[in-house]
Design an enzyme around this catalytic site. Structure first.
Site, PDB file in Angstrom:
ATOM      1  N   GLY A  73      34.692  44.496  39.042  1.00  0.00           N
ATOM      2  CA  GLY A  73      34.877  45.629  38.138  1.00  0.00           C
ATOM      3  C   GLY A  73      33.566  46.254  37.715  1.00  0.00           C
ATOM      4  O   GLY A  73      33.452  47.480  37.587  1.00  0.00           O
ATOM      5  N   ASP A  74      32.546  45.422  37.504  1.00  0.00           N
ATOM      6  CA  ASP A  74      31.228  45.947  37.123  1.00  0.00           C
ATOM      7  C   ASP A  74      30.637  46.767  38.262  1.00  0.00           C
ATOM      8  O   ASP A  74      30.022  47.816  38.041  1.00  0.00           O
ATOM      9  CB  ASP A  74      30.284  44.798  36.770  1.00  0.00           C
ATOM     10  CG  ASP A  74      30.785  43.967  35.601  1.00  0.00           C
ATOM     11  OD1 ASP A  74      31.569  44.497  34.788  1.00  0.00           O
ATOM     12  OD2 ASP A  74      30.405  42.784  35.499  1.00  0.00           O
ATOM     13  N   ASN A  93      40.901  47.885  33.201  1.00  0.00           N
ATOM     14  CA  ASN A  93      41.769  47.478  34.301  1.00  0.00           C
ATOM     15  C   ASN A  93      43.215  47.661  33.847  1.00  0.00           C
ATOM     16  O   ASN A  93      43.475  48.129  32.723  1.00  0.00           O
ATOM     17  CB  ASN A  93      41.472  46.051  34.770  1.00  0.00           C
ATOM     18  CG  ASN A  93      41.727  45.001  33.693  1.00  0.00           C
ATOM     19  OD1 ASN A  93      42.554  45.187  32.798  1.00  0.00           O
ATOM     20  ND2 ASN A  93      41.024  43.882  33.773  1.00  0.00           N
ATOM     21  N   THR A 127      41.383  50.512  36.956  1.00  0.00           N
ATOM     22  CA  THR A 127      41.306  49.751  38.201  1.00  0.00           C
ATOM     23  C   THR A 127      42.494  48.803  38.285  1.00  0.00           C
ATOM     24  O   THR A 127      42.887  48.196  37.297  1.00  0.00           O
ATOM     25  CB  THR A 127      39.985  48.962  38.280  1.00  0.00           C
ATOM     26  OG1 THR A 127      39.862  48.115  37.122  1.00  0.00           O
ATOM     27  CG2 THR A 127      38.796  49.913  38.303  1.00  0.00           C
ATOM     28  N   PHE A 182      27.760  31.404  29.830  1.00  0.00           N
ATOM     29  CA  PHE A 182      29.143  31.044  30.145  1.00  0.00           C
ATOM     30  C   PHE A 182      29.071  29.737  30.911  1.00  0.00           C
ATOM     31  O   PHE A 182      28.446  29.665  31.974  1.00  0.00           O
ATOM     32  CB  PHE A 182      29.797  32.132  30.986  1.00  0.00           C
ATOM     33  CG  PHE A 182      31.188  31.780  31.460  1.00  0.00           C
ATOM     34  CD1 PHE A 182      32.229  31.654  30.563  1.00  0.00           C
ATOM     35  CD2 PHE A 182      31.444  31.598  32.808  1.00  0.00           C
ATOM     36  CE1 PHE A 182      33.517  31.345  30.991  1.00  0.00           C
ATOM     37  CE2 PHE A 182      32.720  31.286  33.256  1.00  0.00           C
ATOM     38  CZ  PHE A 182      33.757  31.166  32.342  1.00  0.00           C
ATOM     39  N   GLN A 235      36.913  43.105  27.932  1.00  0.00           N
ATOM     40  CA  GLN A 235      37.251  41.792  27.358  1.00  0.00           C
ATOM     41  C   GLN A 235      37.292  41.789  25.837  1.00  0.00           C
ATOM     42  O   GLN A 235      38.019  40.999  25.238  1.00  0.00           O
ATOM     43  CB  GLN A 235      36.248  40.725  27.803  1.00  0.00           C
ATOM     44  CG  GLN A 235      36.108  40.567  29.306  1.00  0.00           C
ATOM     45  CD  GLN A 235      34.845  41.214  29.808  1.00  0.00           C
ATOM     46  OE1 GLN A 235      34.653  42.394  29.590  1.00  0.00           O
ATOM     47  NE2 GLN A 235      34.002  40.466  30.474  1.00  0.00           N
ATOM     48  N   GLY A 267      44.299  49.515  44.125  1.00  0.00           N
ATOM     49  CA  GLY A 267      43.451  50.690  44.032  1.00  0.00           C
ATOM     50  C   GLY A 267      43.123  51.099  42.610  1.00  0.00           C
ATOM     51  O   GLY A 267      43.214  50.297  41.677  1.00  0.00           O
ATOM     52  N   GLY A 296      26.537  38.953  33.006  1.00  0.00           N
ATOM     53  CA  GLY A 296      26.592  39.850  31.861  1.00  0.00           C
ATOM     54  C   GLY A 296      27.014  41.222  32.342  1.00  0.00           C
ATOM     55  O   GLY A 296      26.493  41.732  33.351  1.00  0.00           O
TER      56      GLY A 296
END
Length: 327
Positions: free
Chosen positions: A256-257, A195, A223, A102, A172, A228, A48
């Site tokens: 990413g989190d 991103n 990101t 998921f 998302q 980078g 999550g």
């Protein structure tokens, strides 16, 4: 800095099928598919977006407030998060639904069949940020991360009404919101995280150019994986921070989190955007080298060496003194 992170709380159920899905499909029977697969193993992982970000902040010495909805099966996950420094007092626990799940099966060719069960996440729209602020004695920043879309809209509107600084992280959910909804989620945010793909999707959804997005947010952090991170703000030159390299990516999920956790930790301790992005990049690489989004360990000496090798000893010393040394 008192940081609240709103967003998803979930568990991932991951299985592996040793064969190939394509070999189980009959070309002239695709209108009546009924298949089952005997899988080799099952991995259950905590996940999550909001839970992952708060976990990282907890490792870095913060006491982040997790704001989201979980299910009747949340008790063990709750204990895990509390043990790692997360304030879960504002999590709404459903009386009837399970925590979001998921469920994914991967075959020998890395093809995947997956389903996502929202479950209790749909109840996140019932959480009032005013109640969270009252319980915690006030908030300095609210991160609006992927969640039930109605919850994201509510928390965005409430942060504006309450005068609380906001970080927008639609990621998302950009694929399922309307143009107007996307504009509302982003407009007025002090920070915007995406991103590279989501940056393009955001412009498509909102109808805004890159410059028009920048005119509506304080700082936009994009990101770009191994290329980078780019940090941009109106009137300032773009800042590019190289990624921290690694030769052993075990699992890309959660990178990413972790970057967001590291960036927010740096910002919360008064570091510059450049140093904050460097801290985020180092934490992201640490997660990439571990299977699972919350299974990594933060070893200060190893972390500082990683930063020094990529960004130099001055960056390592400053980040260690203000971020890692606080954990």
């Amino acid at each position: 800095m008192r940081i609240a992170v709103t967003g998803s709380i979930a568990t991932d159920h991951l299985t592996v099928f040793p064969g190939r899905f394509t070999e189980q499909l009959i070309a002239n029977r695709l209108d009546t598919v009924s298949l089952s697969f005997l899988v080799d193993k099952l991995e259950v992982r905590r996940g999550g977006v909001a839970a992952n970000i708060t976990f990282g902040l907890g490792l870095l010495g913060f006491t982040p407030v997790l704001v989201g909805a979980a299910g009747t099966d949340f008790a063990e996950y709750d204990d895990w998060l509390r043990d790692h420094g997360v304030d879960t007092g504002s999590v709404k626990v459903s009386r009837t639904r399970h925590t979001a799940r998921f469920m994914c099966t991967t075959d020998a060719d890395q093809n995947q069949i997956a389903v996502f069960y929202a479950g209790a996440m749909s109840e996140a729209r019932d959480i009032a940020l005013s109640d969270v602020a009252a319980r915690t004695g006030g908030l300095d920043l609210v991160v609006v991360a992927p969640d039930d879309p109605a919850a994201m809209a509510r928390h965005t509107a409430e942060s504006r009404a309450l005068g609380i600084a906001r970080a927008a992280d639609p990621s998302q959910q950009l694929a399922r919101v309307s143009g107007e909804e996307a504009r509302q989620l982003v407009d007025g945010a002090q920070l915007l995280f995406t991103n590279e793909y989501e940056a393009a999707l955001l412009q498509e959804r909102t109808g805004w150019t890159e410059e028009q997005v920048l005119d509506r947010v304080g700082t936009w952090i994009v990101t770009r994986g191994g290329a980078g991170t780019t940090v941009r703000a109106t009137g300032a030159p773009a800042l590019t921070v190289p990624a921290v390299p690694t030769e052993r990516i075990a699992d890309p999920t959660g990178g990413g989190d972790a970057f967001r956790a590291g960036y927010l930790a740096g910002l919360g301790r008064g570091l510059s955007p450049e140093r904050s992005a460097q801290a985020g990049s180092a934490l992201a690489t640490t997660v990439l080298e571990t299977v699972g989004t919350q299974e990594y360990k933060l070893v200060p000496t190893e972390f500082s060496t990683r930063v020094a090798d990529t960004y130099g000893p001055a960056a390592a010393a400053e980040i260690a003194a203000h971020v890692v040394g606080q954990g």
